[in-house]
Design an enzyme around this catalytic site. Structure first.
Site, mmCIF file in Angstrom:
data_model
loop_
_atom_site.group_PDB
_atom_site.id
_atom_site.type_symbol
_atom_site.label_atom_id
_atom_site.label_comp_id
_atom_site.label_asym_id
_atom_site.label_seq_id
_atom_site.Cartn_x
_atom_site.Cartn_y
_atom_site.Cartn_z
ATOM 1 N N LEU A 1 -14.662 5.121 -31.881
ATOM 2 C CA LEU A 1 -16.033 4.730 -31.557
ATOM 3 C C LEU A 1 -16.664 3.956 -32.701
ATOM 4 O O LEU A 1 -16.526 4.324 -33.868
ATOM 5 C CB LEU A 1 -16.892 5.967 -31.264
ATOM 6 C CG LEU A 1 -16.520 6.813 -30.045
ATOM 7 C CD1 LEU A 1 -17.436 8.035 -29.961
ATOM 8 C CD2 LEU A 1 -16.625 5.993 -28.768
ATOM 9 N N CYS A 2 -17.362 2.873 -32.357
ATOM 10 C CA CYS A 2 -18.192 2.146 -33.314
ATOM 11 C C CYS A 2 -19.542 1.895 -32.658
ATOM 12 O O CYS A 2 -19.844 2.470 -31.613
ATOM 13 C CB CYS A 2 -17.519 0.857 -33.771
ATOM 14 S SG CYS A 2 -17.371 -0.385 -32.476
ATOM 15 N N ALA A 3 -20.367 1.046 -33.244
ATOM 16 C CA ALA A 3 -21.733 0.868 -32.740
ATOM 17 C C ALA A 3 -21.761 0.218 -31.369
ATOM 18 O O ALA A 3 -22.504 0.639 -30.490
ATOM 19 C CB ALA A 3 -22.562 0.053 -33.730
ATOM 20 N N TYR B 1 -20.479 3.996 -29.316
ATOM 21 C CA TYR B 1 -21.209 5.256 -29.399
ATOM 22 C C TYR B 1 -22.434 5.191 -28.490
ATOM 23 O O TYR B 1 -23.196 4.233 -28.516
ATOM 24 C CB TYR B 1 -21.650 5.526 -30.837
ATOM 25 C CG TYR B 1 -22.238 6.910 -31.010
ATOM 26 C CD1 TYR B 1 -21.414 7.982 -31.319
ATOM 27 C CD2 TYR B 1 -23.597 7.149 -30.836
ATOM 28 C CE1 TYR B 1 -21.933 9.256 -31.464
ATOM 29 C CE2 TYR B 1 -24.119 8.419 -30.970
ATOM 30 C CZ TYR B 1 -23.286 9.468 -31.288
ATOM 31 O OH TYR B 1 -23.808 10.740 -31.417
ATOM 32 N N THR C 1 -15.744 -3.884 -32.050
ATOM 33 C CA THR C 1 -14.946 -3.881 -33.270
ATOM 34 C C THR C 1 -14.031 -2.673 -33.392
ATOM 35 O O THR C 1 -13.066 -2.716 -34.139
ATOM 36 C CB THR C 1 -15.871 -3.926 -34.499
ATOM 37 O OG1 THR C 1 -16.747 -2.818 -34.464
ATOM 38 C CG2 THR C 1 -16.673 -5.206 -34.511
#
Length: 582
Positions: free
Chosen positions: A485-487, A517, A491
């Site tokens: 998970l990233c923003a 996320y 990415t």
């Protein structure tokens, strides 16, 4: 300048706490869920009104046909966001509740939508109700409906206030009776609020709320308002905080309401003068990404003497042109770099001042069309404002002004790097480590490495702190699903791809997927391990409540460590294995 940045960084925990606020997050995620609707509806605005610029006008009948998809999608976006916001907030509240006593998100979505109709819809003489406040005008009311709904549901569910059914009754039937009390309470509360509003101010709640916030909307569109709003985006990013998580929820209702207002003004043959819109943010203030960096890679490539800077410029040009500016942000770096503090903050502000001058003084129409954020900035300005003459002038002027703003600071930085290169010194190690510790730099690092612009030593990729082992990948014997998970979800694909590639090469039963996320709640149960990229590592304690409840392993990573994991698939597999050995 270094002391100033150090002082600013002391406030980082406070701002991170704000960015994790469940109500702000619910607003943000509610809007993200509605983005496909907004993008789809904008297609029909382009088809209907762009031909006007070239002297062609559709007949009123044809205009009505073309705009029907817009009116039936964007025209009820407030109604839809009431449901999606309630769903997101329900997920946050469920983290705090026992896993055997959860709030039914489907029920909260329905209750929020029904409640929104009470607050925003007026009955019409022939039956049915008016949709005047179901679009962007009803967004603030949509948030009110969603928040009240979930708070009421939480009150009832947490205290187990329900109609108790015998154990023999199927769970789906029991859930129906469990939802009756909170749903009824929500409807009655919001209906009472509607009656109160009509009795006191003689209008529905949505209109009353708009009247209350109208001065704020006006102030936000003023010179001071746009300065504070768009300066904040760059400021938070510079010090290592995901700015949109804080700023966007606060201005979302204003931006989308202004977008629709501008469209109605154009339809009426009037001047579209609302400055704060999604297009203003994406294509003016953050043209080429946060910091208005569209011109920066070209400047690195053509106006510097340092070989390193030229290489970074070449590697960053294409992604930055489409609004993905991580390579230049973290490769140069621009963020947390005292040399670039002033241009990074003030270039977006100057851009928005120029845009406002064009709108207020030169009577250029503001944005009335929603476009994808990856649209190149100059093209976004031209298309989003309807191909007006002044939009072409504005796009060129902003490019020239941004070059002027960044140029003196670029020369100072280039001299520093050039001096280090001539002296065979390793450039900016301390600064680069600081950037890696504060940001998710994986995408930037991968792009720069591919282009030959990375200075990272190859030994780095084989020593990932405590995660490297050449003989341990075969110890993963059972199928293991990993969610990274990233923003935003884009990415995080680098680590997921590295894991999948290594798993296939070493024949290890690991499958990885990437996600954003906030959109993970419905899918996380299908994974045995969740890895948080550095950008969202501050949410570790929040998501740990979910993973502990579901029996899922959770791991967070730091900047430099994460970059190395994306480069070394074997080390990434070892990192996964270690999470199950701890």
């Amino acid at each position: 300048m270094n002391k100033l940045i150090a002082w600013i960084e002391k406030g980082k925990p406070f701002f991170e706490k704000i960015s994790r606020n469940i109500y702000l997050r619910a607003i943000r995620d509610g809007f993200i869920a509605a983005i496909p609707i907004i993008l789809f509806s904008s297609i029909f605005i382009l088809i209907t009104y762009v031909p006007n610029v070239f002297g062609f006008t559709w007949s009123k009948t044809m205009e009505g046909i073309l705009m029907k998809p817009y009116n039936y999608t964007m025209g009820i976006v407030g109604l839809l966001v009431a449901g999606t916001t309630a769903k997101s907030l329900t997920d946050s509240y469920n983290r705090k509740l026992d896993k055997t006593n959860q709030i039914n998100f489907i029920s909260t979505m329905m209750a929020a939508i029904c409640g929104f109709l009470f607050l925003a819809a007026d009955p019409v003489k022939d039956g049915g109700f008016s949709s005047a406040f179901m679009g962007t005008k009803g967004l603030l009311t949509a948030f009110i409906s969603a928040f009240i709904t979930v708070i009421v549901y939480n009150f009832f569910v947490k205290r187990n206030i329900t109609i108790k059914m015998p154990k023999e009754v199927p769970p789906n039937i029991s859930q129906v009776f469990k939802d009756i009390f909170p749903l009824s309470a929500v409807i009655l509360i919001l209906y009472a609020l509607d009656l109160l509003s009509r009795a006191i101010v003689h209008t529905n709640v949505a209109n009353a709320v708009l009247k209350v916030f109208e001065p704020l909307f006006t102030a936000a569109d003023g010179w001071i308002g746009v300065t504070l709003i768009f300066g904040a985006f760059a400021f938070f990013w510079f010090v290592g905080i995901h700015g949109p998580s804080i700023v966007e929820p606060a201005i979302a209702a204003i931006t989308y309401a202004n977008l629709e207002t501008n469209l109605h003004l154009i339809q009426a043959g009037e001047h579209a003068d609302k400055v704060i819109t999604p297009g203003t943010q994406m294509f003016v203030a953050t043209m080429g990404g946060t910091g208005a960096t569209l011109v920066v890679p070209f400047m690195f490539m053509w106006l510097t003497k340092s070989k390193r800077n030229k290489a970074i410029g070449r590697a960053s040009v294409v992604p930055t042109f489409f609004g993905v500016n991580e390579p230049i942000l973290f490769g140069a770096p621009l963020v947390l770099n005292p040399v670039f503090f002033i241009p990074f903050i003030f270039a977006p502000i100057v851009n928005i001042w120029i845009f406002k001058f064009f709108v207020d003084v030169l009577n250029m129409n503001s944005f009335s069309i929603f476009l994808p954020w990856t649209t190149p900035g100059p093209l976004g300005i031209v298309m989003g404002t309807g191909f007006a003459f002044w939009s072409f002038v504005l796009a060129i002027l902003l490019i020239v002004v941004d070059v002027i703003i960044y140029y003196p600071f670029l020369k100072v930085y280039d001299e520093q790097v050039l001096e280090e290169e001539l002296g065979n010194k390793e450039a900016n190690n301390e600064l680069k480590e600081k950037v890696s510790a504060n940001f998710d730099t994986k995408k930037a690092d991968a792009i720069l490495a591919t282009a030959g612009a990375s200075e990272a030593d190859t030994d780095d990729t084989s020593s990932v702190d405590e995660t490297t082992s050449t003989s341990s990948t075969d110890t993963i014997s059972e199928q293991t699903n990993v969610l990274v998970l990233c923003a935003g979800g884009g990415t995080s694909g680098l680590l997921a791809n590295a894991l999948n590639k290594a798993a296939e090469e070493y024949e290890v039963p690991v499958k990885a997927a990437a996600g954003g996320y906030g959109a993970h709640m419905d899918i996380m149960k299908d994974y045995q391990l969740i890895i948080l990229a550095p950008q969202v590592a501050s949410n570790f304690e929040d998501i740990k409540q979910d993973t502990d409840r579901l029996g899922i392993k959770l791991a967070k990573t730091e900047g430099a460590q994460y970059i190395k994991l994306t480069r070394d698939g074997e080390a990434a597999l070892e990192f996964v294995k270690q999470q199950f050995n701890n």
